[in-house]
Design a protein around this motif. Structure first.
Motif, PDB file in Angstrom:
ATOM      1  N   MET A   1       0.712 -15.724   9.276  1.00 59.13           N
ATOM      2  CA  MET A   1       0.290 -14.743  10.750  1.00 59.13           C
ATOM      3  C   MET A   1      -0.663 -13.754  10.727  1.00 59.13           C
ATOM      4  SD  MET A   1       2.099 -13.074  13.632  1.00 59.13           S
ATOM      5  CE  MET A   1       1.095 -11.008  13.399  1.00 59.13           C
ATOM      6  N   ARG A   2      -1.927 -14.255  12.143  1.00 60.83           N
ATOM      7  CA  ARG A   2      -2.791 -12.741  10.766  1.00 60.83           C
ATOM      8  C   ARG A   2      -2.305 -11.663  11.199  1.00 60.83           C
ATOM      9  NH1 ARG A   2      -7.787 -14.047  15.741  1.00 60.83           N
ATOM     10  NH2 ARG A   2      -6.585 -14.521  17.710  1.00 60.83           N
ATOM     11  N   ASP A   3      -3.075 -10.285  11.086  1.00 66.29           N
ATOM     12  CA  ASP A   3      -2.242  -9.263  11.460  1.00 66.29           C
ATOM     13  C   ASP A   3      -2.588  -8.892  12.670  1.00 66.29           C
ATOM     14  OD1 ASP A   3      -0.896  -8.835   8.927  1.00 66.29           O
ATOM     15  OD2 ASP A   3      -2.650  -8.364   7.728  1.00 66.29           O
ATOM     16  N   VAL A   4      -1.973  -7.899  13.299  1.00 67.69           N
ATOM     17  CA  VAL A   4      -1.955  -7.192  14.975  1.00 67.69           C
ATOM     18  C   VAL A   4      -2.384  -6.137  14.856  1.00 67.69           C
ATOM     19  CG1 VAL A   4      -1.755  -9.044  15.796  1.00 67.69           C
ATOM     20  CG2 VAL A   4      -0.257  -7.294  15.220  1.00 67.69           C
ATOM     21  N   TYR A 236      -1.937  -0.065  13.557  1.00 70.25           N
ATOM     22  CA  TYR A 236      -1.728  -1.591  12.958  1.00 70.25           C
ATOM     23  C   TYR A 236       0.183  -1.398  13.167  1.00 70.25           C
ATOM     24  CZ  TYR A 236      -5.882  -1.594  10.851  1.00 70.25           C
ATOM     25  OH  TYR A 236      -7.728  -1.386  10.815  1.00 70.25           O
ATOM     26  N   VAL A 237       0.252  -2.803  13.635  1.00 74.76           N
ATOM     27  CA  VAL A 237       1.441  -3.478  14.016  1.00 74.76           C
ATOM     28  C   VAL A 237       2.165  -3.961  13.022  1.00 74.76           C
ATOM     29  CG1 VAL A 237       3.136  -4.294  15.284  1.00 74.76           C
ATOM     30  CG2 VAL A 237       1.242  -3.500  16.366  1.00 74.76           C
ATOM     31  N   THR A 238       2.699  -3.750  11.895  1.00 77.34           N
ATOM     32  CA  THR A 238       3.154  -3.997  10.757  1.00 77.34           C
ATOM     33  C   THR A 238       4.030  -4.560  10.877  1.00 77.34           C
ATOM     34  OG1 THR A 238       3.543  -1.794   9.608  1.00 77.34           O
ATOM     35  CG2 THR A 238       0.858  -2.393   9.341  1.00 77.34           C
ATOM     36  N   GLY A 239       4.914  -4.334  11.730  1.00 79.31           N
ATOM     37  CA  GLY A 239       6.547  -5.012  11.562  1.00 79.31           C
ATOM     38  C   GLY A 239       7.166  -5.077  12.597  1.00 79.31           C
ATOM     39  N   PHE A 240       7.851  -6.036  12.525  1.00 79.78           N
ATOM     40  CA  PHE A 240       8.511  -6.472  14.432  1.00 79.78           C
ATOM     41  C   PHE A 240       9.931  -7.372  14.152  1.00 79.78           C
ATOM     42  CE2 PHE A 240       5.151  -9.701  13.609  1.00 79.78           C
ATOM     43  CZ  PHE A 240       5.599 -10.403  13.650  1.00 79.78           C
ATOM     44  N   GLY A 241      10.755  -7.268  14.548  1.00 73.90           N
ATOM     45  CA  GLY A 241      11.608  -7.739  14.928  1.00 73.90           C
ATOM     46  C   GLY A 241      12.541  -8.346  16.427  1.00 73.90           C
ATOM     47  N   GLY A 242      13.273  -8.640  16.434  1.00 71.05           N
ATOM     48  CA  GLY A 242      13.904  -8.960  17.870  1.00 71.05           C
ATOM     49  C   GLY A 242      15.258  -9.244  17.725  1.00 71.05           C
ATOM     50  N   ARG A 271       9.071  -7.309   7.585  1.00 73.15           N
ATOM     51  CA  ARG A 271       7.707  -8.344   7.957  1.00 73.15           C
ATOM     52  C   ARG A 271       7.116  -6.890   6.961  1.00 73.15           C
ATOM     53  NH1 ARG A 271       5.308 -12.071  10.099  1.00 73.15           N
ATOM     54  NH2 ARG A 271       7.551 -13.083  10.561  1.00 73.15           N
ATOM     55  N   ALA A 272       6.817  -5.803   7.691  1.00 72.73           N
ATOM     56  CA  ALA A 272       6.379  -4.321   6.827  1.00 72.73           C
ATOM     57  C   ALA A 272       6.381  -3.723   5.473  1.00 72.73           C
ATOM     58  CB  ALA A 272       6.662  -3.021   8.404  1.00 72.73           C
ATOM     59  N   ASP A 273       7.297  -4.176   5.155  1.00 71.69           N
ATOM     60  CA  ASP A 273       7.291  -3.874   3.576  1.00 71.69           C
ATOM     61  C   ASP A 273       7.818  -2.432   3.620  1.00 71.69           C
ATOM     62  OD1 ASP A 273       8.256  -4.542   0.447  1.00 71.69           O
ATOM     63  OD2 ASP A 273       6.172  -4.127   0.297  1.00 71.69           O
ATOM     64  N   LYS A 274       8.654  -2.199   4.401  1.00 72.14           N
ATOM     65  CA  LYS A 274       9.050  -0.476   5.142  1.00 72.14           C
ATOM     66  C   LYS A 274      10.098  -0.337   4.693  1.00 72.14           C
ATOM     67  CE  LYS A 274       4.799   0.772   5.249  1.00 72.14           C
ATOM     68  NZ  LYS A 274       4.083   1.465   3.747  1.00 72.14           N
ATOM     69  N   THR A 275      10.487   1.122   4.337  1.00 74.21           N
ATOM     70  CA  THR A 275      12.566   1.819   4.351  1.00 74.21           C
ATOM     71  C   THR A 275      12.770   2.322   5.583  1.00 74.21           C
ATOM     72  OG1 THR A 275      12.448   3.050   2.887  1.00 74.21           O
ATOM     73  CG2 THR A 275      12.392   0.622   1.728  1.00 74.21           C
TER      74      THR A 275
ATOM     75  N   GLY B 103       3.228 -18.818  12.960  1.00 74.15           N
ATOM     76  CA  GLY B 103       4.697 -18.683  11.482  1.00 74.15           C
ATOM     77  C   GLY B 103       5.587 -17.330  11.575  1.00 74.15           C
ATOM     78  N   ALA B 104       5.604 -16.942  12.581  1.00 74.23           N
ATOM     79  CA  ALA B 104       7.216 -15.499  12.473  1.00 74.23           C
ATOM     80  C   ALA B 104       7.951 -16.554  12.603  1.00 74.23           C
ATOM     81  CB  ALA B 104       6.496 -15.064  13.897  1.00 74.23           C
ATOM     82  N   SER B 105       8.038 -17.556  13.325  1.00 76.36           N
ATOM     83  CA  SER B 105       9.394 -17.966  13.048  1.00 76.36           C
ATOM     84  C   SER B 105       9.452 -19.833  12.969  1.00 76.36           C
ATOM     85  CB  SER B 105      10.177 -17.971  15.072  1.00 76.36           C
ATOM     86  OG  SER B 105      10.017 -17.051  15.161  1.00 76.36           O
ATOM     87  N   ASP B 106      10.674 -20.996  12.463  1.00 80.09           N
ATOM     88  CA  ASP B 106      10.530 -21.862  12.137  1.00 80.09           C
ATOM     89  C   ASP B 106      11.325 -22.914  13.709  1.00 80.09           C
ATOM     90  OD1 ASP B 106       8.831 -21.253   9.821  1.00 80.09           O
ATOM     91  OD2 ASP B 106      11.316 -20.459   9.393  1.00 80.09           O
TER      92      ASP B 106
END
Lengths: 387, 387
Positions: A1-4, A236-242, A271-275, B103-106
């Protein structure tokens, strides 16, 4: 996915807008968003829009999305309404991220709007009730405050938290709302007043509950590699999840932790590779004070059963090491259901760009957390700026 | 964007389901979809879901998405309700395409559900009305049939079409519904009966209108390069587009052509690198017979003002060179609002894979066209199979 990236974000003041319908609220927020784009924004460049709204009141429940964008004279673009109760805004942002991330779109509006304050009592009860489970809760007489009251009672039973810690969440968030010119309640409340308020659903009292609110918010999502066409300071939105879960409490493994949030947070951190330790500040979904304590734990800011210590120790105040709800949160900033998830973006955007005025905090990594109903749906986002 | 494919599609029979609520309808369609996946499908592999629904009836207007997926025991995944009135299903598919394409979901579910047939008269009028413009049409007393009647009257004025050509659309679609075991009306109607039916909004009569319907439909969207893990016969979504317009007729440049459809179609054809001449068969949104004639023109199957010739010459019948609505269309198959756009996918999926039984037509390239309200929103998709 391209970054947003997000290159603009704006909102109406939250509160009572008897003069405005959803079209006017949306137009006001859109204007504020457009004004926030440093190099200006040609609205006709929008190529998709997602509008989070529960549709409270029901006046334009169908094609709500186009009813709003066409009011601005914008036609042609694909636009839709996204519904996930109080998490509608967060899911609208998730869709915008996908639309830009896929390459299908290059300038996408993520918006939210809700008009709640001209409902009569019975209709208000219906519209709030439909955010919870219908079959086993709403039609059985359960109120929304009742659902969170059950979770709060259990939390107080399972942990060493005391009733006062709930009120301290309200006190903190009112401290922040007092310095947010967009907040519905721009005033502090004392701990005495917060603890002594009339009970609404034991153990919760009036100051444990967020208000009902009119408001709208908008954010502009673009490809990260085009962000500097709009501004020198993209977010930058580096991490997202639902995530999602059963609607009714009785179907869940626990009622003091929301699995939808844990799923969303895990996806976003991965996704963001963060803790959680990387997060400098956060906007969380404090529809009731207990919800903020649960959020601390589900987002990994504290161990299970230990979230209350963050508020007890003042760590989530503006001068703490992990400020939470610098906007005032749902409690003091207000909670226009479908707009809330995007209103959180506005606060994060302003904070990360140093535009948060008297409530400014430090940080390069922020998180927002939006919950639908009592945890049937949730989104978590992680935002970063160039260090 | 990575390419996407559909590897499963299924639906409930459309019609009256007094025994089922939206959860049961959804579960039935989900089961039919899962059964259609040639190599089987583990539902727990789903990593997102989009459910199109207007929410007719209003029993679970909030977090409708998770109320349905959790009913199947599926929790954790992000799921939301998509609302664009009668185009809710089409937009749910658009979102699923973005989610997989990014690419976020499969493995993403695109679904639709609506329960319309247990509403009393007043509530039915309200729920249909909210698909049109509220301020200038619904609250002024305009009915949904009335909106399309105005377009039909203008079309008959502008073109050489005659009233009979509207009825011929109904006759054709009932011919197809008669051989579709999932159709609400599995019977033919004569031209005499169709032309002589009671008037509902001049020049439209009862047989110019689709019915109200209970039903649900589901489709499974996956990355094209993983499609053969599910089946040897995937259906690729090679083109997609959405559009929007003013809701109220008076705001539009013309009422005999829908600009939202033209925008959606242009995007879909461009992406698929196809022209209207490449389309072998199509499912179009014939909520009223006039809508099918307008669709012929807006999709480029005929020049402006000439669409009626396709029906006059029998070209869109099953034995014609461009079969349209082999399922029976909204007119005979039925129109459960939010499900319709996904129900169209089911017909395309079955036709392209040679599973359409007595209504089978030839073709490797198909199109579906889903309209919200009277043209406030629209989606167009192009589907292909390996030649």
């Amino acid at each position: 996915m391209r970054d947003v990236a997000i290159v603009g974000a704006g909102q109406t003041p939250y509160g009572d807008h008897p003069e405005a319908g959803i079209k006017e609220l949306f137009a006001s927020a859109f204007g504020a968003m457009a004004d926030s784009v440093d190099r200006g924004f040609d609205a006709t460049a929008l190529d998709a829009a997602y509008v989070g709204s529960l549709g409270v009141g029901g006046s334009q429940l169908g094609i709500t999305g186009a009813s709003l964008t066409s009011h601005l004279g914008l036609t042609g673009l694909p636009v839709q309404r996204v519904e996930n109760a109080c998490a509608s805004g967060g899911f609208a942002l998730l869709d915008a991220v996908h639309a830009v991330g896929s390459g299908a779109s290059d300038a996408v509006l993520a918006a939210g709007v809700e008009k709640m304050l001209d409902l009569s009592g019975d209709r208000s009860k219906y519209w709030l009730g439909v955010s919870g489970d219908t079959e086993y809760e709403r039609l059985a007489g359960m109120t929304f405050a009742g659902v969170y009251a059950i979770a709060a009672r259990r939390y107080l039973h399972e942990t060493d938290a005391e009733r006062e810690h709930l009120s301290r969440v309200a006190v903190k968030n009112h401290e922040n709302g007092a310095v947010n010119p967009k907040a519905q309640f721009q005033r502090e409340v004392s701990l005495e007043r917060a603890t002594g308020a009339p009970e609404i659903a034991a153990p919760l009292n009036l100051y444990d509950a967020c208000p009902t609110t009119d408001g709208a918010a908008c954010a502009l999502v673009v490809p990260a590699d085009e962000a500097r066409e709009y501004t020198d300071d993209p977010v930058y939105v580096t991490g997202f999840g639902g995530g999602s879960d059963h609607l009714a409490l009785h179907d869940r493994e626990t009622i003091t932790s929301l699995s939808a949030v844990r799923e969303a947070a895990e996806a976003a951190y991965d996704r963001a590779d963060k803790t959680p330790e990387d997060v400098d500040f956060a906007e969380v979904h404090d529809c009731f004070t207990i919800a903020e304590l649960l959020a601390y734990e589900d987002l990994g800011f504290a161990d299970r059963g230990e979230g209350w210590r963050l508020i007890a120790e003042g760590r989530t105040r503006r001068d703490g090491d992990l400020p939470v709800n610098t906007s005032g949160g749902l409690k003091a900033k207000g909670h226009p259901l479908g707009a809330t998830g995007i209103g959180q973006v506005v606060e994060v955007f302003d904070q990360l760009r140093g535009d948060a005025g008297d409530r400014q905090v430090d940080g390069d990594v922020a998180l927002s957390h939006n919950v639908g109903g009592s945890g049937g749906a949730a989104t978590v986002f992680i935002y970063e700026v160039d260090a």
